[in-house]
Design a protein around this motif. Structure first.
Motif, PDB file in Angstrom:
ATOM      1  N   PHE A   1      54.625  30.687  41.089  1.00 62.90           N
ATOM      2  CA  PHE A   1      54.314  31.322  42.402  1.00 62.90           C
ATOM      3  C   PHE A   1      54.018  32.699  41.957  1.00 62.90           C
ATOM      4  O   PHE A   1      54.853  33.511  41.989  1.00 62.90           O
ATOM      5  CB  PHE A   1      54.800  31.041  43.482  1.00 62.90           C
ATOM      6  CG  PHE A   1      54.233  31.425  44.878  1.00 62.90           C
ATOM      7  CD1 PHE A   1      53.325  32.580  44.800  1.00 62.90           C
ATOM      8  CD2 PHE A   1      54.464  30.698  46.180  1.00 62.90           C
ATOM      9  CE1 PHE A   1      52.738  32.898  46.218  1.00 62.90           C
ATOM     10  CE2 PHE A   1      53.768  31.179  47.308  1.00 62.90           C
ATOM     11  CZ  PHE A   1      52.884  32.121  47.258  1.00 62.90           C
ATOM     12  N   VAL A   2      52.936  33.129  41.609  1.00 62.56           N
ATOM     13  CA  VAL A   2      52.609  34.466  41.084  1.00 62.56           C
ATOM     14  C   VAL A   2      51.616  35.487  41.805  1.00 62.56           C
ATOM     15  O   VAL A   2      50.798  34.902  42.361  1.00 62.56           O
ATOM     16  CB  VAL A   2      51.909  34.343  39.593  1.00 62.56           C
ATOM     17  CG1 VAL A   2      51.862  35.806  38.982  1.00 62.56           C
ATOM     18  CG2 VAL A   2      52.768  33.239  38.546  1.00 62.56           C
ATOM     19  N   ALA A   3      52.121  36.636  42.240  1.00 63.56           N
ATOM     20  CA  ALA A   3      51.503  37.512  42.797  1.00 63.56           C
ATOM     21  C   ALA A   3      50.954  38.471  42.048  1.00 63.56           C
ATOM     22  O   ALA A   3      51.666  39.015  41.166  1.00 63.56           O
ATOM     23  CB  ALA A   3      52.235  38.187  44.266  1.00 63.56           C
ATOM     24  N   ILE A   4      49.525  38.801  42.074  1.00 63.10           N
ATOM     25  CA  ILE A   4      49.029  39.799  41.117  1.00 63.10           C
ATOM     26  C   ILE A   4      48.842  41.108  42.124  1.00 63.10           C
ATOM     27  O   ILE A   4      48.020  40.700  42.988  1.00 63.10           O
ATOM     28  CB  ILE A   4      47.715  39.533  40.671  1.00 63.10           C
ATOM     29  CG1 ILE A   4      48.252  38.214  39.558  1.00 63.10           C
ATOM     30  CG2 ILE A   4      47.050  40.592  39.744  1.00 63.10           C
ATOM     31  CD1 ILE A   4      46.986  37.464  38.926  1.00 63.10           C
ATOM     32  N   ILE A   5      49.372  42.046  41.898  1.00 62.08           N
ATOM     33  CA  ILE A   5      49.132  43.311  42.701  1.00 62.08           C
ATOM     34  C   ILE A   5      48.486  44.455  41.724  1.00 62.08           C
ATOM     35  O   ILE A   5      48.474  44.221  40.649  1.00 62.08           O
ATOM     36  CB  ILE A   5      50.460  43.752  43.460  1.00 62.08           C
ATOM     37  CG1 ILE A   5      51.303  44.315  42.306  1.00 62.08           C
ATOM     38  CG2 ILE A   5      51.083  42.867  44.370  1.00 62.08           C
ATOM     39  CD1 ILE A   5      52.582  44.713  42.805  1.00 62.08           C
ATOM     40  N   GLY A   6      48.010  45.450  42.396  1.00 62.55           N
ATOM     41  CA  GLY A   6      47.394  46.507  41.931  1.00 62.55           C
ATOM     42  C   GLY A   6      46.312  47.297  42.816  1.00 62.55           C
ATOM     43  O   GLY A   6      45.830  46.747  43.351  1.00 62.55           O
ATOM     44  N   PRO A   7      46.046  48.304  42.345  1.00 63.06           N
ATOM     45  CA  PRO A   7      45.183  49.321  43.123  1.00 63.06           C
ATOM     46  C   PRO A   7      43.508  48.700  43.069  1.00 63.06           C
ATOM     47  O   PRO A   7      43.458  47.695  41.997  1.00 63.06           O
ATOM     48  CB  PRO A   7      45.019  50.609  42.323  1.00 63.06           C
ATOM     49  CG  PRO A   7      45.868  50.553  41.274  1.00 63.06           C
ATOM     50  CD  PRO A   7      46.700  49.319  41.213  1.00 63.06           C
ATOM     51  N   SER A   8      42.915  48.983  43.874  1.00 62.67           N
ATOM     52  CA  SER A   8      41.491  48.502  44.173  1.00 62.67           C
ATOM     53  C   SER A   8      40.867  48.827  42.831  1.00 62.67           C
ATOM     54  O   SER A   8      40.987  50.154  42.377  1.00 62.67           O
ATOM     55  CB  SER A   8      40.782  48.990  45.278  1.00 62.67           C
ATOM     56  OG  SER A   8      39.453  48.405  45.289  1.00 62.67           O
ATOM     57  N   GLY A   9      40.059  47.993  42.298  1.00 71.50           N
ATOM     58  CA  GLY A   9      39.248  48.311  40.932  1.00 71.50           C
ATOM     59  C   GLY A   9      40.083  48.166  39.609  1.00 71.50           C
ATOM     60  O   GLY A   9      39.530  48.467  38.534  1.00 71.50           O
ATOM     61  N   SER A  10      41.121  47.670  39.664  1.00 68.00           N
ATOM     62  CA  SER A  10      42.101  47.590  38.651  1.00 68.00           C
ATOM     63  C   SER A  10      41.661  46.335  37.781  1.00 68.00           C
ATOM     64  O   SER A  10      42.281  46.463  36.388  1.00 68.00           O
ATOM     65  CB  SER A  10      43.351  47.502  39.060  1.00 68.00           C
ATOM     66  OG  SER A  10      43.995  46.655  39.784  1.00 68.00           O
ATOM     67  N   GLY A  11      41.021  45.490  38.296  1.00 69.90           N
ATOM     68  CA  GLY A  11      40.586  44.420  37.407  1.00 69.90           C
ATOM     69  C   GLY A  11      41.319  43.238  37.659  1.00 69.90           C
ATOM     70  O   GLY A  11      41.010  41.941  36.978  1.00 69.90           O
ATOM     71  N   LYS A  12      41.853  42.772  39.033  1.00 72.47           N
ATOM     72  CA  LYS A  12      42.346  41.914  39.240  1.00 72.47           C
ATOM     73  C   LYS A  12      41.503  40.548  39.689  1.00 72.47           C
ATOM     74  O   LYS A  12      41.650  39.513  39.331  1.00 72.47           O
ATOM     75  CB  LYS A  12      43.223  42.100  41.011  1.00 72.47           C
ATOM     76  CG  LYS A  12      44.158  43.298  40.856  1.00 72.47           C
ATOM     77  CD  LYS A  12      45.051  43.437  42.278  1.00 72.47           C
ATOM     78  CE  LYS A  12      43.956  43.645  43.328  1.00 72.47           C
ATOM     79  NZ  LYS A  12      43.311  45.016  43.272  1.00 72.47           N
ATOM     80  N   SER A  13      40.288  40.945  40.476  1.00 76.75           N
ATOM     81  CA  SER A  13      39.396  39.823  40.639  1.00 76.75           C
ATOM     82  C   SER A  13      38.722  39.359  39.527  1.00 76.75           C
ATOM     83  O   SER A  13      38.730  38.122  39.147  1.00 76.75           O
ATOM     84  CB  SER A  13      38.579  40.414  41.364  1.00 76.75           C
ATOM     85  OG  SER A  13      39.022  40.505  42.736  1.00 76.75           O
TER      86      SER A  13
END
Ligand code: ADP
Ligand code: MG
Lengths: 237, 406
Positions: free
Chosen positions: A33-45
């Protein structure tokens, strides 16, 4: 089960070149169960789209169950999306003015599942997502935000996918509803589903078994215990 | 994707915006309806002209003065040349094999009067064989006899319309005396109604012996037509050739291209008329076809709008596993379905219009299976052609871009 090797994604528009992902590598095992976090525009999507076979990387390799899917054709990617991946979106993306039932069985339509088997599958998945078949005949626009997202989760479950990918699934919900949705994901994870979700919320990141933090297209932190994560602590309540 | 799913999706998509779908379908309905109605008018005209020509007489060959070979030019020249005589007709009857009978004819319009009632009608001078040659039946009295012709007697056989004009309906005119061009004629009979042709009524006529017309009314020696009846339809062309050869000899003409008469069978005339009415039909269909194209553009317009409106939906469908072919097939089915419904309603409208035209104008119309099949084919083709581009546009969308579309 998922292995990403040196993935780079560059968006080329007219004159500007955006590097959304820089040389990203990691792997995820079944049942995580992995959560990906990071600021907006960092490339998560961007990363999520590649993991979900909605897009292909500019460079690097992506192995899904040992098979390199980074160079597959459009039609082959569609088959993988159909059979192995369940996607949950921030904005739900239900079919407008359409019944809950038709929304849920949409992936079954493209998987050629016989009609007489669909109700049974839909019922089971809706139950797993926290609603009952009483909602089958409701129209999508008559539902509350939380209910819509549950329908979307049920839709992501019907093809019995390997992984469930959720891009900020609670982003459009109040925190109480968000909590319920999170519990739904946790239940699914307990039943053995691999779950990867993007989030901005601290309480969600804290419930994940593993947290990956991305900044400017690079992984800056990858920890299995949120209490050891500096990035999770930085998120404001 | 199962076929039933495809149809279900199509049903939901079309009923989602009923007003717009309805108006788009209306465009096709008008197009198809007018094509079918127009073609039915054209073909109805062709059919009625043809049956009228055929009603003129079985196995009929007409010999007319004038040198031209084509139908329209003969029509123009008819009556002006004065090269055929009663003797030509007698020669044909005597010398040519397979000729059943010959009825010479000399027709002109004169004023006929009975007890102050007037009518301007066609006076047809002919002989006793006219009845069988032109397929005319007697209702009352007797027809012109050989003796009447030989002696140039002043006897008259009325057509039913002429009887109505001069005597009134249901009156027996036999034995009464009428005046034609100031000369007294004794009425000896009346013919059965035969109905009108596109060239005028065959019932508005008075038959008198041809010799009487020549001597007392027209003062000429020629005839306007020789009506020749062959014994069967198989021998028609042989008889036509024999007549041509015989008349060339009688008129001392060695080069057949200089012939001062022309020989035509009803088939020739029918063929000529058919080619004219076919052109007319094509013209009418082409005019109506324009509205069909406009309807098709309506379909394309609607499909383009739909694709734009449903961009996010297309993205979602792709995200859950739809292939390009699934998407394009779905939109194509939608447009074909729209045109198909339009086609069906259009056919009904077309048949209704044709029926209405017949009722209100009396024109004969004929809705043929051919025109219905053509309309169905055309409307489906329009659905495919005008739906293809929007469908391709939808199918090519990248799922992520489509999902982001606002
Ligand atoms: N289709 C695209 N074309 C051009 N640039 C894009 C596109 N999608 C994303 N980007 C850029 O890539 C970067 C990462 O975007 P994204 O993955 O959406 O970030 P996040 O989801 O972490 O907010 C951003 O700078 C964004 O502007
Ligand atoms: Mg994002």
């Amino acid at each position: 089960m998922i292995e990403v090797k040196n993935i780079t994604k560059i968006y080329q528009s007219a004159s500007v070149e955006t590097i959304a992902l820089k040389d990203v590598s990691f792997s995820i095992q079944e049942g995580e169960f992995v959560a990906i976090i990071g600021p907006s525009g960092s490339g998560k999507s961007t990363l999520m789209h590649i993991l979900g076979c909605l897009d292909t990387p500019t460079n690097g390799q992506y192995f899904l169950e040992g098979k390199d899917v980074s160079k597959l054709s459009e039609a082959e990617l569609a088959d993988i999306r159909k059979n192995k991946i369940g996607f949950v979106f921030q904005s739900f993306n239900l079919l407008r003015r359409t019944t809950v039932f038709r929304n849920i069985v949409l992936p079954l339509v493209y998987a050629n599942v016989p009609k007489n088997k669909r109700a049974e599958i839909a019922k089971r998945c809706l139950l797993a997502a926290g609603l009952t078949e009483k909602h089958f005949s409701h129209l999508s626009n008559q539902l509350s935000g939380g209910e819509m997202q549950r329908v979307a989760i049920a839709r992501a479950l019907v093809n019995d996918p390997l992984i469930i990918l959720a891009d900020e699934p609670t982003g459009n919900l109040d925190s109480k509803t968000g909590d319920i949705i999170l519990e739904t994901f946790r239940d699914l994870n307990k039943q053995g589903k691999t779950i990867i979700l993007i989030t901005h919320e601290k309480y969600i990141a804290e419930k994940a078994k593993r947290v990956i933090c991305i900044k400017d297209g690079e992984i800056v932190e990858d920890v299995f215990n949120h209490s050891s994560s500096k990035e999770v602590k930085k998120i404001k309540e | 994707m199962l076929i039933s799913d495809l149809f279900e999706e199509t049903y939901f998509a079309i009923t989602a915006n009923k007003a717009r779908s309805g108006l788009t379908i209306l465009g096709i309905v008008i197009g198809i309806g007018s094509v079918i109605a127009m073609v039915s008018i054209g073909q109805g005209a062709a059919g009625s002209i043809k049956s009228n020509i055929e009603a003129m007489g079985p196995n009929l060959i007409t010999v007319t003065p004038g040198s031209q070979q084509t139908f329209s030019q003969v029509m123009a020249q008819r009556g002006s040349a004065q090269t055929l005589t009663i003797e030509d007709g007698e020669a044909i009857a005597e010398n040519i094999l397979n000729v059943q009978a010959v009825a010479p004819e000399l027709s002109q319009r004169y004023q006929a009067v009975y007890m102050g009632k007037n009518t301007n009608t066609q006076i047809t001078g002919t002989t006793s064989s006219y009845l069988s040659v032109k397929n005319v039946e007697l209702a009352l009295g007797s027809f012109i006899s050989e003796l009447d012709t030989r002696l140039s007697l002043k006897v008259a056989v009325l057509g039913p319309t002429t009887r109505d004009d001069l005597f009134g309906e249901e009156v027996d005119p036999v034995g009464k005396t009428i005046r034609i061009n100031g000369i007294n004629f004794k009425v000896i009979g009346m013919t059965q109604p035969k109905g009108g042709t596109s060239f005028g009524s065959q019932d508005d006529v008075i038959f008198i012996p041809i010799t009487t017309v020549q001597k007392f009314l027209a003062g000429v020696n020629h005839v306007s037509t020789l009506n020749v009846q062959a014994i069967s339809s198989e021998v028609m062309s042989g008889v036509q050739n024999s007549i041509t050869n015989l008349l060339l000899r009688r008129h001392n003409i060695s080069d057949s291209s200089l012939a001062d008469f022309s020989v035509m069978s009803l088939e020739d005339i029918t063929e000529a008329v058919t080619s004219i009415t076919n052109t007319l039909t094509i013209l009418l269909a082409a005019i109506a076809g324009i509205s069909l194209v406009v309807g098709g553009i309506g379909i394309m317009n609607m499909m383009m709008t739909t694709v734009t409106e449903r961009t996010r939906e297309i993205g979602l469908r792709k995200a859950v596993g739809a292939k390009r072919s699934n998407i394009s097939l779905q939109f194509l089915t939608e447009s074909v379905f729209l045109t198909f419904i339009g086609g069906i309603i259009g056919i009904l409208l077309g048949i209704g219009l044709a029926y209405a035209v017949t009722i209100f104008t009396g024109m004969t119309t004929k809705v043929s299976l051919y025109s219905i099949m053509l309309a169905c084919g055309v409307s489906t083709t329009i659905g495919i052609i005008f739906g293809y581009w929007p469908a391709q546009k939808a199918a090519k969308l990248n799922p992520i871009d489509a999902l982001r579309y606002e």
